[in-house]
Write an enzyme that holds these catalytic residues in place. Structure first.
Site, PDB file in Angstrom:
ATOM      1  N   ASN A 160      37.226  52.570  93.068  1.00  0.00           N
ATOM      2  CA  ASN A 160      36.405  51.388  93.274  1.00  0.00           C
ATOM      3  C   ASN A 160      35.173  51.429  92.381  1.00  0.00           C
ATOM      4  O   ASN A 160      34.374  52.360  92.454  1.00  0.00           O
ATOM      5  CB  ASN A 160      35.940  51.309  94.735  1.00  0.00           C
ATOM      6  CG  ASN A 160      35.103  50.065  94.992  1.00  0.00           C
ATOM      7  OD1 ASN A 160      35.616  48.953  94.928  1.00  0.00           O
ATOM      8  ND2 ASN A 160      33.809  50.246  95.263  1.00  0.00           N
ATOM      9  N   GLU A 161      35.044  50.437  91.518  1.00  0.00           N
ATOM     10  CA  GLU A 161      33.837  50.207  90.729  1.00  0.00           C
ATOM     11  C   GLU A 161      33.338  51.416  89.922  1.00  0.00           C
ATOM     12  O   GLU A 161      32.226  51.920  90.190  1.00  0.00           O
ATOM     13  CB  GLU A 161      32.704  49.708  91.636  1.00  0.00           C
ATOM     14  CG  GLU A 161      33.037  48.438  92.367  1.00  0.00           C
ATOM     15  CD  GLU A 161      31.823  47.793  93.044  1.00  0.00           C
ATOM     16  OE1 GLU A 161      30.850  48.502  93.323  1.00  0.00           O
ATOM     17  OE2 GLU A 161      31.857  46.565  93.263  1.00  0.00           O
ATOM     18  N   ASN A 291      35.868  42.871  91.650  1.00  0.00           N
ATOM     19  CA  ASN A 291      34.807  42.581  92.609  1.00  0.00           C
ATOM     20  C   ASN A 291      33.847  41.622  91.918  1.00  0.00           C
ATOM     21  O   ASN A 291      33.202  41.989  90.932  1.00  0.00           O
ATOM     22  CB  ASN A 291      34.073  43.861  93.016  1.00  0.00           C
ATOM     23  CG  ASN A 291      34.943  44.749  93.908  1.00  0.00           C
ATOM     24  OD1 ASN A 291      36.046  44.358  94.296  1.00  0.00           O
ATOM     25  ND2 ASN A 291      34.443  45.924  94.235  1.00  0.00           N
ATOM     26  N   GLU A 369      36.902  41.815  96.062  1.00  0.00           N
ATOM     27  CA  GLU A 369      35.688  41.615  96.858  1.00  0.00           C
ATOM     28  C   GLU A 369      34.946  40.388  96.363  1.00  0.00           C
ATOM     29  O   GLU A 369      34.817  40.183  95.151  1.00  0.00           O
ATOM     30  CB  GLU A 369      34.695  42.792  96.727  1.00  0.00           C
ATOM     31  CG  GLU A 369      35.089  44.050  97.432  1.00  0.00           C
ATOM     32  CD  GLU A 369      34.052  45.159  97.299  1.00  0.00           C
ATOM     33  OE1 GLU A 369      32.831  44.867  97.230  1.00  0.00           O
ATOM     34  OE2 GLU A 369      34.469  46.325  97.258  1.00  0.00           O
ATOM     35  N   LYS A 429      21.575  44.407 106.098  1.00  0.00           N
ATOM     36  CA  LYS A 429      22.196  43.567 105.074  1.00  0.00           C
ATOM     37  C   LYS A 429      23.661  43.395 105.481  1.00  0.00           C
ATOM     38  O   LYS A 429      24.493  44.274 105.260  1.00  0.00           O
ATOM     39  CB  LYS A 429      22.085  44.232 103.699  1.00  0.00           C
ATOM     40  CG  LYS A 429      22.541  43.341 102.565  1.00  0.00           C
ATOM     41  CD  LYS A 429      22.337  44.014 101.225  1.00  0.00           C
ATOM     42  CE  LYS A 429      22.650  43.055 100.097  1.00  0.00           C
ATOM     43  NZ  LYS A 429      22.614  43.727  98.780  1.00  0.00           N
ATOM     44  N   TYR A 431      27.377  41.567 105.635  1.00  0.00           N
ATOM     45  CA  TYR A 431      28.318  40.815 104.803  1.00  0.00           C
ATOM     46  C   TYR A 431      29.514  40.291 105.610  1.00  0.00           C
ATOM     47  O   TYR A 431      30.336  39.551 105.089  1.00  0.00           O
ATOM     48  CB  TYR A 431      28.920  41.718 103.723  1.00  0.00           C
ATOM     49  CG  TYR A 431      28.057  41.996 102.520  1.00  0.00           C
ATOM     50  CD1 TYR A 431      27.121  43.025 102.524  1.00  0.00           C
ATOM     51  CD2 TYR A 431      28.206  41.245 101.356  1.00  0.00           C
ATOM     52  CE1 TYR A 431      26.360  43.305 101.407  1.00  0.00           C
ATOM     53  CE2 TYR A 431      27.444  41.525 100.226  1.00  0.00           C
ATOM     54  CZ  TYR A 431      26.527  42.561 100.259  1.00  0.00           C
ATOM     55  OH  TYR A 431      25.779  42.840  99.144  1.00  0.00           O
TER      56      TYR A 431
HETATM   57  C1  NOJ Z   1      30.732  46.494  96.197  1.00  0.00           C
HETATM   58  C2  NOJ Z   1      31.122  47.779  96.847  1.00  0.00           C
HETATM   59  O1  NOJ Z   1      32.458  48.065  96.557  1.00  0.00           O
HETATM   60  C3  NOJ Z   1      30.891  47.772  98.344  1.00  0.00           C
HETATM   61  O2  NOJ Z   1      31.067  49.069  98.808  1.00  0.00           O
HETATM   62  C4  NOJ Z   1      29.535  47.187  98.637  1.00  0.00           C
HETATM   63  O3  NOJ Z   1      29.139  47.344  99.954  1.00  0.00           O
HETATM   64  C5  NOJ Z   1      29.554  45.749  98.190  1.00  0.00           C
HETATM   65  N1  NOJ Z   1      29.691  45.738  96.776  1.00  0.00           N
HETATM   66  C6  NOJ Z   1      28.350  44.934  98.560  1.00  0.00           C
HETATM   67  O4  NOJ Z   1      27.231  45.376  97.888  1.00  0.00           O
END
Ligand code: NOJ
Length: 462
Positions: A160-161, A291, A369, A429, A431
């Site tokens: 991931n990322e 994402n 995402e 925060k 989501y």
């Molecule tokens: C991307 C990340 O993969 C995730 O872990 C994170 O919480 C979100 N962005 C929101 O910032």
């Protein structure tokens, strides 16, 4: 890939599971960081998080009732191999069997990320992603997962990322190991990309029936002026954020201009071995997980040393970056931002998808995402989050518009399934499509956006 469009949502192990030391799980770098004095911005931990480890059945049922047909989650490496390598923890394996089977029972497609920021502490102590051995450890871990779950999991994501993870860990310095050095950042990122390619090669050798990708935080790179200097800054930022990841996993090699930039920066690239080229070439992906949250606005670099900052408090300005000899971040004062300074600009997903189509025309994309963090309020048993509905609606409309322009988008996942631990931004925060009352036994309540998304999916016709 099968034809059904994936509509769902996503989480990551450390952010939602909790049960940090249950059933034989080993310690990860995030367990240790969160318990240390370095965790001083929002000093909370993921020890319990959303308690998904114990409440996954309820969460998956809620997804199904919300019309979702896909769930992206990550496996905690330390539940499978508590020490990073070696001994396998059967109870950890059993948990993910249960999770996957529960998804399938509800006709929800599981999309599994192997690595989402949480590294076994044992490997972290030996240099983490700066140590080449971590790439072999990852391959070993990936193989265990493929063999155990590969009969039912059809969508795998290696890492991931690679961009944002290493940016925070090694450049901004707000994630463990809290380093601020771009050259160390490039080193760690190279190994993440190598680890991914190794895992893809292993997956191919096993001959399983499924697809494998990588999750890249990618951005539409834009500028407020159209001059040669601004255009060069855009190209540099594209290499810096996007192509240093996407070219590698889609085409199997680094862009030449990127390597040239590292060399002219004086970065030591001796860790890039000749023999790795073959691993990258053969380890290319089937789909790109994207994402997509916002665009990046840049202007030309003017002066000063490299500096990167983020807003992790929810007050004040947005992220800042001056990357010496590459670019600087710019700001459009006319656009709306959330309390953490994230620009709300839904067209960015349209521009990004068209850019990806131009660069990688045969690679399908899954939006792994998309979402917005905010201070949601639970009032009289309800959570009204019209800002989230607006945001998701804007992004989905733009994504579908790109699809009509020929972009091969196969799925869309909201971040996040329910409220969870937002790394060092803490728990405020939020989501989630579902509210989690962290002070009240983690009770779940769907938000207004959950119902909006359910109705949207219901009415969607391909
Ligand atoms: C991307 C990340 O993969 C995730 O872990 C994170 O919480 C979100 N962005 C929101 O910032």
């Amino acid at each position: 890939m099968d034809n059904k469009f994936l509509w769902g949502s996503a989480t990551a192990a450390y952010q939602c599971e909790g049960a940090w030391n249950e059933d034989g799980k080993g310690l990860s770098n995030w367990d240790v960081f969160c318990h240390s004095e370095k965790n001083n911005v929002n000093p909370v931990t993921g020890d319990v998080a959303s308690d998904h480890y114990h409440r996954y059945e309820e969460d998956i049922k809620m997804m199904a009732e919300g019309g979702q047909n896909a769930y992206r989650f990550s496996i905690a490496w330390t539940r499978i191999l508590p020490n990073g390598v070696g001994e396998v923890n059967q109870k950890g394996i059993d948990f993910y069997h249960r999770l996957i089977d529960t998804c399938l029972k509800h006709e929800i497609e599981p999309l599994v990320t192997l690595y989402h920021y949480d590294l076994p502490q044992k490997l972290f102590e030996k240099g983490g992603w700066e140590n080449r051995e971590t790439t072999d450890a990852f391959e070993e871990y990936a193989k265990v997962c493929f063999k155990e779950f590969g009969d039912r999991v059809k969508y795998w994501m290696t890492i991931n990322e690679p961009n944002y993870d290493t940016l925070c860990s090694y450049a901004i310095g707000n994630y463990p190991p809290n380093v601020q050095s771009l050259s160390r950042r490039w080193h760690a990122m190279y190994h993440l990309m190598l680890a991914s390619a190794k895992a893809v090669n292993t997956y191919r050798k096993l001959g399983l029936n499924g697809e494998i990708g990588l999750v890249s935080d990618s951005y539409s790179i834009e500028a407020l002026e159209d001059t040669p200097a601004y255009n060069q800054a855009k190209k540099n930022a594209d290499l810096f954020f996007n192509r240093s990841v996407n070219d590698v996993c889609v085409y199997g090699h680094y862009p030449e201009q990127f390597i040239q930039k590292l060399v002219s920066d004086g970065v030591d690239t001796s860790y890039m071995f000749e023999e790795d080229k073959k691993i990258f070439q053969t380890g290319t992906i089937d789909f790109l997980g994207i994402n997509a949250y916002d665009r990046i606005l840049v202007k030309p670099y003017t002066s000063g040393e490299t500096i990167l900052t983020n807003n992790n408090t929810g007050t004040g300005d947005g992220p800042k970056a001056v990357i010496k000899d590459w670019f600087e971040f710019d700001d459009d004062p006319t656009t709306e931002k959330n309390p953490w300074g994230m620009e709300i600009y839904p067209k960015s997903i349209y521009d990004l998808l068209l850019e990806l189509k131009a660069l990688y025309p045969t690679t399908p994309v899954i939006i792994t995402e998309n979402g917005i963090g905010n201070y949601d309020k639970f009032i009289n048993g309800e959570i009204k989050d019209p800002y989230r509905i607006d945001y998701l609606k804007g992004f989905i409309e733009n994504m579908l518009e790109a699809k009509t322009k020929g972009c091969d988008v196969r799925g869309y996942l909201v971040w996040s399934t329910m409220d969870l631990y937002s790394w060092i931004n803490g728990y405020e925060k939020r989501y989630g499509l579902v509210y989690v009352d962290f002070d009240n036994e983690n009770q779940r309540t769907p938000k207004e956006s959950y119902y909006w998304y359910r109705d949207f999916i219901r009415n969607y016709e391909e």
